[in-house]
Design an enzyme around this catalytic site. Structure first.
Site, mmCIF file in Angstrom:
data_model
loop_
_atom_site.group_PDB
_atom_site.id
_atom_site.type_symbol
_atom_site.label_atom_id
_atom_site.label_comp_id
_atom_site.label_asym_id
_atom_site.label_seq_id
_atom_site.Cartn_x
_atom_site.Cartn_y
_atom_site.Cartn_z
ATOM 1 C CG HIS A 145 3.766 0.234 4.875
ATOM 2 N ND1 HIS A 145 2.700 -0.474 5.095
ATOM 3 C CD2 HIS A 145 4.627 -0.225 4.943
ATOM 4 C CE1 HIS A 145 3.147 -1.674 5.548
ATOM 5 N NE2 HIS A 145 4.261 -1.652 5.320
ATOM 6 C CD GLU A 158 -0.112 0.876 7.465
ATOM 7 O OE1 GLU A 158 0.179 0.817 6.267
ATOM 8 O OE2 GLU A 158 -0.646 -0.174 8.088
ATOM 9 C CG ASN A 179 -0.208 0.073 2.552
ATOM 10 O OD1 ASN A 179 0.916 -0.008 2.587
ATOM 11 N ND2 ASN A 179 -0.924 -0.118 3.672
#
Ligand code: GLP
Length: 270
Positions: free
Chosen positions: A140, A145, A138
Site C-alpha cells: 500500500h 490498501e 502489502n
C-alpha cells in the site's frame, strides 16, 4: 523508474534529505507531499531535515505541505494521529508556516466533503511538486490498501488487519486504532510532479519487488508508480534484496552519476 540502493537506513535518510533540500533551495515555495510511519523518521526529526534547518539554514517558511493520510476519528492531539506525528517529528522543529500545512480532517462531519476539499486545496496550491511515500508490506501507499482503484482520489478507506497490526506500537492494543482512514488516492498521488518512495528492511523486500518488477496491479497499489514518469525508489540493501535486476539498477545509477558529473550531458530519464 530510478532505483537507488543505499547501504543502510542512515544513507537512505541522507539521500532523501538532500533531494528535499535541493528542491527547497531551487524552489522555496515548493509543495511537498509528506508520509508518516517509521521509515521517514530519520529523514525528519531524528536526522536530516531538522538538522539542515538548524545548522544549514534550510528554510521551510514558504514551503507548502500536504500529508498523505489520517485516521478517522482520532483527535489531532491523539499521539497516534498523523497530525500529531507530523507536528512532533517535523513541523514543530522547522520554520514552516502553520497556514501552509495541511492534514486531512479525520473528524469531519462529512468525510467525503473533507476529502474533496483536500483535492481542491492541492489543486489551488498548484499541485504537489514532490510526493514522498513509504510503503506497506502489502504494497500500500498512503492508506490505499490492496484492491484500491489505481485511479482513486482522496477518500475514506477501510484498513486491512495487517496494516492495523503493523502500525500499532508494540505496547498498545491494535484494537484501539481506527479501522478506517482518509487517504489521498492512487490517482491523486500519480498527479504529483515527482514521487520519491522510501523503503527500509527485509520486511518490505517483497513489496518493493512487486512494485518495481511485478505487473501493474490494484492488488499492489504501489505498482501504479510504474505509470509515473518521474519516480525514484530509494531503498536500503535489505529492502532491495528481492529485486531480480539488482545489479542492473546499480549500474544504471553509477552511469547516471557519471553523466551528471560530466558537463551538460543529460541524465537518463525514468
Ligand atoms: C502506514 C502509512 C503509510 C506508510 C506505511 C508504512 O500505513 N499510512 O503511508 O507508508 O504505514 O509504515 P512504516 O514506514 O512504519 O513501515
Amino acid at each position: 523508474m530510478r532505483i537507488i540502493i543505499e547501504r543502510d537506513a542512515g544513507a537512505v535518510a541522507l539521500r532523501a534529505a538532500a533531494r528535499v533540500a535541493d528542491l527547497i533551495h531551487r524552489s522555496p515555495a515548493c509543495v511537498l507531499g509528506l508520509p508518516t510511519g517509521r521509515t521517514p523518521l530519520a529523514l525528519y526529526r531524528e536526522l536530516e531535515l531538522v538538522r539542515k534547518h538548524r545548522e544549514e539554514g534550510l528554510s521551510f517558511s514558504r514551503v507548502v505541505a500536504f500529508n498523505l493520510d489520517e485516521y478517522v476519528g482520532l483527535h489531532p492531539h491523539h499521539p497516534q494521529s498523523y497530525t500529531a506525528y507530523i507536528r512532533r517529528n517535523l513541523f514543530d522543529h522547522v520554520d514552516i508556516d502553520a497556514a501552509n500545512t495541511h492534514v486531512l480532517n479525520g473528524r469531519a462531519e462529512d468525510l467525503q466533503l473533507a476529502c474533496d476539499a483536500y483535492e481542491e486545496a492541492i489543486r489551488d496550491a498548484g499541485g504537489i511538486d514532490l510526493q514522498i511515500l513509504g510503503i506497506g508490506s502489502n504494497g500500500h501507499i498512503g492508506f490505499n490498501e490492496p484492491g484500491s482503484s489505481l485511479g482513486s482520489r482522496t477518500r475514506v478507506k477501510t484498513l486491512t488487519r495487517e496494516t492495523i497490526e503493523a502500525n500499532a506500537p508494540s505496547t498498545e492494543d491494535p484494537r484501539e486504532l481506527p479501522r478506517v482512514a482518509l487517504t489521498m488516492g492512487v490517482g491523486t498521488i500519480l498527479e504529483a510532479k515527482s514521487c520519491l518512495l522510501l523503503a527500509l528492511g527485509e520486511g518490505k523486500a517483497p513489496a518493493i519487488r512487486d512494485t518495481v518488477e511485478g505487473p501493474l496491479a490494484a492488488q499492489v497499489p504501489a505498482s501504479a508508480l510504474q505509470l509515473h514518469r518521474d519516480v525514484t525508489i530509494l531503498v536500503d540493501e535489505a529492502a532491495a534484496s528481492r529485486l531480480q535486476r539488482h545489479e542492473y539498477y546499480r549500474e544504471m545509477e553509477a552511469a547516471r552519476q557519471r553523466l551528471e558529473a560530466g558537463a551538460g550531458v543529460p541524465a537518463e530519464e525514468g
